[in-house]
Design a protein around this motif. Sequence first.
Motif, short mmCIF file in Angstrom:
data_model
loop_
_atom_site.label_atom_id
_atom_site.label_comp_id
_atom_site.label_asym_id
_atom_site.label_seq_id
_atom_site.Cartn_x
_atom_site.Cartn_y
_atom_site.Cartn_z
N PHE A 1 1.01 5.10 1.04
CA PHE A 1 0.37 6.03 1.96
C PHE A 1 0.66 7.47 1.58
O PHE A 1 1.77 7.80 1.15
N GLY A 2 -0.34 8.32 1.79
CA GLY A 2 -0.10 9.75 1.69
C GLY A 2 0.61 10.24 2.94
O GLY A 2 0.80 9.49 3.90
N THR A 3 0.98 11.51 2.93
CA THR A 3 1.71 12.06 4.07
C THR A 3 0.79 12.38 5.24
O THR A 3 1.26 12.62 6.34
N GLN B 1 6.70 12.05 10.44
CA GLN B 1 6.67 11.52 9.07
C GLN B 1 5.50 10.57 8.88
O GLN B 1 4.89 10.10 9.84
N SER B 2 5.22 10.28 7.62
CA SER B 2 4.21 9.27 7.33
C SER B 2 4.83 7.87 7.42
O SER B 2 5.98 7.72 7.81
N LEU B 3 4.06 6.90 7.08
CA LEU B 3 4.52 5.51 7.18
C LEU B 3 5.46 5.18 6.04
O LEU B 3 5.21 5.53 4.88
N TYR C 1 0.83 -1.19 0.00
CA TYR C 1 0.00 0.00 0.00
C TYR C 1 0.87 1.25 0.00
O TYR C 1 1.90 1.31 0.67
N GLN D 1 -6.67 -3.41 5.27
CA GLN D 1 -5.41 -3.68 5.93
C GLN D 1 -5.51 -3.14 7.35
O GLN D 1 -5.96 -2.01 7.54
N TYR E 1 6.24 -1.61 8.87
CA TYR E 1 6.42 -0.20 8.55
C TYR E 1 7.25 0.47 9.64
O TYR E 1 7.28 0.03 10.80
#
Lengths: 111, 114
Positions: A101-103, B41-43, A99, B103, B35
């Motif tokens: 992901f966006g931020t 931060q994002s993943l 997947y 998920q 992850y």
Amino acid sequence: EDKVVQSPLSLVVHEGDTVTLNCSYEVTNFRSLLWYKQEKKAPTFLFMLTSSGIEKKSGRLSSILDKKELSSILNITATQTGDSAIYLCAVPDSGTYKYIFGTGTRLKVLA
Amino acid sequence: SAVISQKPSRDICQRGTSLTIQCQVDSQVTMMFWYRQQPGQSLTLIATANQGSEATYESGFVIDKFPISRPNLTFSTLTVSNMSPEDSSIYLCSAGTGTGGEQYFGPGTRLTVT
């Protein structure tokens, strides 16, 4: 390359306001779009949208998929301080099962 | 939906040591992922844990640093090896059907390396 972009990056509102969060995507083979809420550590699953299920609603939260515009919105009505979180959207990669992901959009709801 | 447990929930480790994080799913799932989420931060996907074979790592992540096991369809481990302060992050495992479906995430492990 597949990509997910969210806007705005952050948002501050007052309790009772309605907010709209945006997620746009670029994937070669669209299968689904997922929305998550992340408060502390783990993202919590909210909705999954597909070509056969383009609208989902749960309480004050609702989401719509626009396949023509390659985007989705997440609406939260009558916001509460407990809605303060990071909202993430994700789409499956076209060629694999992972997947993208966006931020995320960081939402802060003030009392 | 799948219920995922993860342990430890947090740890503080010395640089140069290793930590193994365990992830348990309450039902058999096709796909399990690991992850990392650094502060603000994002993943970032580390790898896909494959049952009975070597994990598939993303660019920038290597098996020597992040060895992963998945002995069956409900369990996986991630080891963070030879840790440095830059490894301080939240580590998350997730599970899904692998067909672009839902998920779900475990509760996460907050790792601090001193």
